[in-house]
Design a protein around this motif. Structure first.
Motif, short mmCIF file in Angstrom:
data_model
loop_
_atom_site.label_atom_id
_atom_site.label_comp_id
_atom_site.label_asym_id
_atom_site.label_seq_id
_atom_site.Cartn_x
_atom_site.Cartn_y
_atom_site.Cartn_z
N ASP A 31 40.78 45.90 28.58
CA ASP A 31 40.40 45.20 29.81
C ASP A 31 41.55 44.43 30.43
OD1 ASP A 31 37.86 46.17 29.49
OD2 ASP A 31 37.00 44.30 28.74
N THR A 32 42.69 44.40 29.74
CA THR A 32 43.84 43.67 30.26
C THR A 32 44.60 44.51 31.29
OG1 THR A 32 45.14 44.47 28.38
CG2 THR A 32 44.11 42.30 28.18
N ALA A 33 45.34 43.82 32.15
CA ALA A 33 46.07 44.50 33.22
C ALA A 33 47.37 45.10 32.70
CB ALA A 33 46.36 43.52 34.35
N ASN A 34 47.86 46.11 33.39
CA ASN A 34 49.17 46.66 33.09
C ASN A 34 50.23 45.60 33.40
OD1 ASN A 34 48.82 49.52 32.25
ND2 ASN A 34 47.76 49.65 34.21
N PRO A 35 51.16 45.37 32.47
CA PRO A 35 52.10 44.26 32.63
C PRO A 35 52.97 44.34 33.87
CG PRO A 35 52.70 45.65 30.75
CD PRO A 35 51.35 46.07 31.18
N LEU A 36 53.34 45.53 34.31
CA LEU A 36 54.20 45.63 35.48
C LEU A 36 53.44 45.32 36.77
CD1 LEU A 36 56.22 48.68 34.26
CD2 LEU A 36 57.20 46.49 34.89
N LEU A 37 52.14 45.54 36.76
CA LEU A 37 51.34 45.09 37.91
C LEU A 37 51.31 43.57 37.95
CD1 LEU A 37 49.35 45.47 40.26
CD2 LEU A 37 47.52 45.53 38.56
N VAL A 38 51.06 42.95 36.81
CA VAL A 38 51.04 41.48 36.74
C VAL A 38 52.38 40.91 37.18
CG1 VAL A 38 50.82 39.50 35.21
CG2 VAL A 38 49.29 41.47 34.93
N GLU A 39 53.45 41.49 36.67
CA GLU A 39 54.80 41.02 36.99
C GLU A 39 55.05 41.05 38.50
OE1 GLU A 39 59.21 42.84 36.31
OE2 GLU A 39 57.89 42.79 34.55
N THR A 40 54.53 42.05 39.16
CA THR A 40 54.74 42.19 40.61
C THR A 40 53.78 41.32 41.40
OG1 THR A 40 55.52 44.47 40.32
CG2 THR A 40 54.78 43.84 42.52
N ALA A 41 52.49 41.42 41.08
CA ALA A 41 51.46 40.79 41.91
C ALA A 41 51.43 39.27 41.79
CB ALA A 41 50.08 41.36 41.57
N GLN A 42 51.90 38.73 40.67
CA GLN A 42 51.83 37.29 40.49
C GLN A 42 52.72 36.53 41.48
OE1 GLN A 42 53.10 36.33 36.51
NE2 GLN A 42 55.09 37.31 36.72
N LEU A 114 48.50 45.28 49.02
CA LEU A 114 49.06 45.78 47.77
C LEU A 114 48.31 47.05 47.39
CD1 LEU A 114 50.75 45.52 45.11
CD2 LEU A 114 48.88 44.13 44.20
N ILE A 115 49.06 48.10 47.10
CA ILE A 115 48.46 49.33 46.58
C ILE A 115 49.11 49.62 45.24
CG2 ILE A 115 48.08 51.80 46.93
CD1 ILE A 115 48.16 51.30 49.93
N SER A 116 48.28 49.73 44.22
CA SER A 116 48.75 49.93 42.85
C SER A 116 48.41 51.34 42.38
CB SER A 116 48.11 48.89 41.93
OG SER A 116 48.46 49.13 40.58
N ALA A 117 49.43 52.07 41.97
CA ALA A 117 49.26 53.41 41.39
C ALA A 117 49.86 53.37 40.00
CB ALA A 117 49.94 54.46 42.26
N GLN A 118 49.05 52.96 39.03
CA GLN A 118 49.51 52.80 37.65
C GLN A 118 49.21 54.07 36.87
OE1 GLN A 118 50.84 49.60 36.36
NE2 GLN A 118 51.02 49.34 38.58
N LEU A 145 53.67 48.93 47.87
CA LEU A 145 53.15 50.04 47.07
C LEU A 145 53.87 50.01 45.74
CD1 LEU A 145 51.72 52.75 46.47
CD2 LEU A 145 53.55 53.89 47.76
N LEU A 146 53.12 49.79 44.66
CA LEU A 146 53.70 49.75 43.31
C LEU A 146 53.29 51.00 42.55
CD1 LEU A 146 55.23 48.27 41.05
CD2 LEU A 146 53.03 47.21 40.41
N ALA A 189 63.42 51.15 38.85
CA ALA A 189 63.85 50.72 37.52
C ALA A 189 63.14 51.53 36.43
CB ALA A 189 63.57 49.23 37.32
N THR A 190 63.70 51.47 35.21
CA THR A 190 63.11 52.14 34.04
C THR A 190 63.08 51.17 32.86
OG1 THR A 190 65.30 53.05 33.51
CG2 THR A 190 63.76 54.48 34.73
N PRO A 191 62.25 50.12 32.93
CA PRO A 191 62.18 49.16 31.83
C PRO A 191 61.49 49.75 30.60
CG PRO A 191 60.49 48.70 33.45
CD PRO A 191 61.34 49.79 34.02
#
Length: 216
Positions: A31-42, A114-118, A145-146, A189-191
């Protein structure tokens, strides 16, 4: 086989695959969010977000919790049902709207901040570049667009071929063929990170990140 019939057959296979995946097991994803979405959206002011391929709603929940109004989209009815249930359980039903789409055929109406494509990737034929280009056109001025893709083989994935080719962030961005007067890449990027698979196993994986801003 007629080309239209072939396309319908492929779409039905994809829809059936994802629906069966969710029906076959409760709680496929966390149920947790993808970390790269959090990093961007916060770092963004809350507005209207679009979650493409929302799955069971982890990203949608995080966005709604942080005052975003979210349109959550998936091809699988069971995934959308779980997303609605998750939002309601946290008192956020009014902040979340779910829509069923085969994105190869239809796309949500409206514009989004914001559009998220995870990990919008599938084992079936899918016009991904066209879908993501359409997403870029659905951004509000200043919107993001992420795109986050798998950039390495995960031991628990359906494809564990070590020779799998993963496009670079630049390849993904270039494939969208966006007008540089209207859109600009904000991050390519490719983290790496340590990820946990569905069975609890862990592995260091690479993500491919493409963040695109629509210019004001």
């Amino acid at each position: 086989m007629d080309e239209n019939i072939r396309e319908i057959h492929a779409a039905n296979e994809a829809a059936g695959f994802w629906e069966q995946l969710y029906r076959g097991k409760d709680g496929i994803w966390k149920d947790t969010a993808n970390p790269l979405l959090v990093e961007t959206a916060q770092h963004l002011a809350p507005g209207h977000a679009l979650d493409l391929g929302c799955g069971e709603g982890g990203d949608t929940l995080w966005l709604a919790t942080h005052e975003w109004h979210v349109t959550a989209v998936d091809i699988a009815p069971t995934a959308l049902q779980r997303t609605r249930r998750l939002a309601a359980r946290h008192g956020l039903a009014n902040s979340v709207r779910t829509e069923q789409h085969d994105l190869a055929e239809t796309f949500p109406a409206g514009t989004f901040d914001l559009i998220s494509a995870q990990y919008l990737q599938t084992p079936y034929a899918f016009p991904r570049a066209g879908v993501l280009r359409r997403a870029a056109h659905a951004l509000t001025p200043g919107g993001i667009l992420l795109i986050v893709d798998h950039g390495s083989v995960r031991p628990w994935a359906w494809n564990t071929d070590p020779d799998t080719h993963f496009p670079s962030p630049e390849d993904i961005y270039d494939e969208l063929v966006l007008d540089t007067a209207r859109w600009t890449p904000q991050r390519l990027a490719t983290p790496q990170r340590v990820a946990t698979g569905p069975g609890g196993q862990t592995a260091t994986v690479t993500d491919t990140v493409v963040a695109i801003r629509r210019l004001a």
